[in-house]
Design a protein around this motif. Structure first.
Motif, PDB file in Angstrom:
ATOM      1  N   GLU A  66       0.854  -1.180   0.000  1.00 15.32           N
ATOM      2  CA  GLU A  66       0.000   0.000   0.000  1.00 15.32           C
ATOM      3  C   GLU A  66       0.890   1.229   0.000  1.00 15.32           C
ATOM      4  OE1 GLU A  66      -2.808   0.408   3.246  1.00 15.32           O
ATOM      5  OE2 GLU A  66      -3.602   2.285   2.415  1.00 15.32           O
ATOM      6  N   ASN A 125      -4.267   5.080  -2.205  1.00 14.75           N
ATOM      7  CA  ASN A 125      -5.507   5.597  -1.615  1.00 14.75           C
ATOM      8  C   ASN A 125      -6.023   6.784  -2.425  1.00 14.75           C
ATOM      9  OD1 ASN A 125      -5.826   4.164   1.161  1.00 14.75           O
ATOM     10  ND2 ASN A 125      -3.651   4.740   1.056  1.00 14.75           N
ATOM     11  N   GLU A 157      -7.430   2.196  -3.376  1.00 11.95           N
ATOM     12  CA  GLU A 157      -8.192   1.962  -2.159  1.00 11.95           C
ATOM     13  C   GLU A 157      -9.159   3.121  -1.976  1.00 11.95           C
ATOM     14  OE1 GLU A 157      -5.889   0.934   1.296  1.00 11.95           O
ATOM     15  OE2 GLU A 157      -4.945  -0.757   0.261  1.00 11.95           O
ATOM     16  N   ASP A 187     -11.543   0.122   1.684  1.00 17.29           N
ATOM     17  CA  ASP A 187     -10.695   0.321   2.871  1.00 17.29           C
ATOM     18  C   ASP A 187     -11.551   0.493   4.119  1.00 17.29           C
ATOM     19  OD1 ASP A 187      -8.283   0.737   4.137  1.00 17.29           O
ATOM     20  OD2 ASP A 187      -7.755   2.522   2.979  1.00 17.29           O
ATOM     21  N   LYS A 208     -10.981  -4.651   2.937  1.00 19.60           N
ATOM     22  CA  LYS A 208      -9.946  -4.522   3.962  1.00 19.60           C
ATOM     23  C   LYS A 208     -10.606  -4.428   5.331  1.00 19.60           C
ATOM     24  CE  LYS A 208      -6.064  -2.553   3.176  1.00 19.60           C
ATOM     25  NZ  LYS A 208      -5.005  -1.523   2.955  1.00 19.60           N
TER      26      LYS A 208
HETATM   27 MG    MG Z   1      -5.675   2.445   2.614  1.00 18.08          MG
END
Ligand code: MG
Ligand code: C2E
Ligand code: MG
Ligand code: MG
Length: 290
Positions: A66, A125, A157, A187, A208
């Protein structure tokens, strides 16, 4: 007052930004100082992307990472993303910052490929305001082309709040990304609202499990039940599950035993600067080695 707060944050050093994160209700002067510094921070080269490994719980191999943004400012010190990202959105700076992150990550993926370090996938993200922009999907496509990397190497994400602002637009943007092969993770799953409706509506590949459920997964029957439910929910919907914030062997063992696909967390590694992450890739360190 705000000045002493800012200086204290600077003095406490690189990894200590507790003051800001604990005090989300910042006073106006602190916000103004951040706004002032945030403008031009990209141009001054104050941002860096760190990478946190995402590990396969079955084989122990690293499958991806990530991308997590870090901001070191000469006046403010290191400012936490949970603090400056919402302000960047508020001040209309998130698109420029988000595009810098995507470009930096794709350039890095290309370097790892060129060095023969494997086909790892990096998840970035994305903020809600980035989705509100029509150009985001085009920017992703153009950046993949620019560096000649396959869409499979990139993931994004999102959170429920990312897509909440304009869900129709978000669905369309996500479908386009999915069509070109970019993976989509939801997420912080379980912390928002109407999660189940979003699962049905959005083309999601990975759930997640939020750290708040992982923390006590090995000791609290409630958190264990929630984690198990998320794992079966995801699998029943043909999605994979990643547990975030895994800090102990017990948490890892529980998740592995109950079929969670991947984990990330301090137990294996904190987010690492690009050089340190490159070294880790070279070592091919396996989860079962620790
Ligand atoms: Mg994230
Ligand atoms: P997130 O996407 O849920 O990222 C996971 C956060 O948990 C990261 O915090 C990571 O450093 C932290 N973490 C990972 N493993 C552990 C662990 O074992 N223990 C603990 N205590 N923490 C762990 P970070 O880097 O401070 O980022 C916070 C949030 O800021 C992220 O949450 C994400 O929502 C946002 N963010 C970070 N980078 C970006 C970015 O490039 N763009 C956007 N739009 N948002 C970003
Ligand atoms: Mg998360
Ligand atoms: Mg989280």
């Amino acid at each position: 007052n705000a000045d002493t707060a800012l200086f204290r944050a600077k003095e406490t050093g690189r990894d200590n930004y507790a003051f800001f994160t604990e005090r989300m209700d910042m006073d106006v002067r602190a916000k103004l100082a951040i706004q002032t510094q945030l403008r031009g921070a990209v141009a001054r080269g104050e941002f860096a992307v760190h990478y946190q490994p995402q590990m396969c719980l079955r084989t122990g191999a690293m499958l991806g990472a990530e991308a997590l943004l870090r901001w070191d400012n000469p006046v403010l010190g290191r400012v936490a993303p949970s603090l400056f990202i919402p302000l960047a959105e508020e001040y209309g700076l998130i698109t420029a910052i988000g595009e810098w992150v995507l470009d930096t990550v794709c350039a890095q993926i290309q370097r790892w490929h060129a060095a023969g370090l494997g086909e790892i996938k990096v998840a970035v993200n994305l903020s809600g305001n980035q989705f509100a922009q029509d150009r985001t999907v085009e920017f992703v496509e153009a950046t993949l082309r620019k560096y000649g990397i396959a869409a499979l190497c990139l993931g994004i994400e999102i959170t429920e709040s990312t897509v909440m602002g304009d869900p129709d637009k978000a669905v369309a943007a996500l479908k386009r990304l999915k069509d070109i092969g970019v993976g989509i993770s939801l997420d912080d799953f379980g912390t928002g609202y109407s999660s189940l409706g979003y699962l049905k509506r959005f083309p999601i590949d990975v759930l997640k499990i939020d750290k708040s459920f992982v923390d006590d997964v090995a000791t609290s029957t409630n958190d264990a039940a929630i984690a198990l439910s998320v794992i079966s929910l995801a699998h029943n919907l043909n999605m994979r599950v990643i547990a975030e914030g895994v800090e102990t062997r017990e948490q890892m063992a529980f998740l592995r035993e109950h079929g969670c696909d991947e984990m990330q967390g301090y137990f294996f590694s904190r987010p690492l600067a690009a050089d340190a992450f490159t070294a880790l890739l070279g070592e091919k360190k396996n989860l079962s080695a620790i």
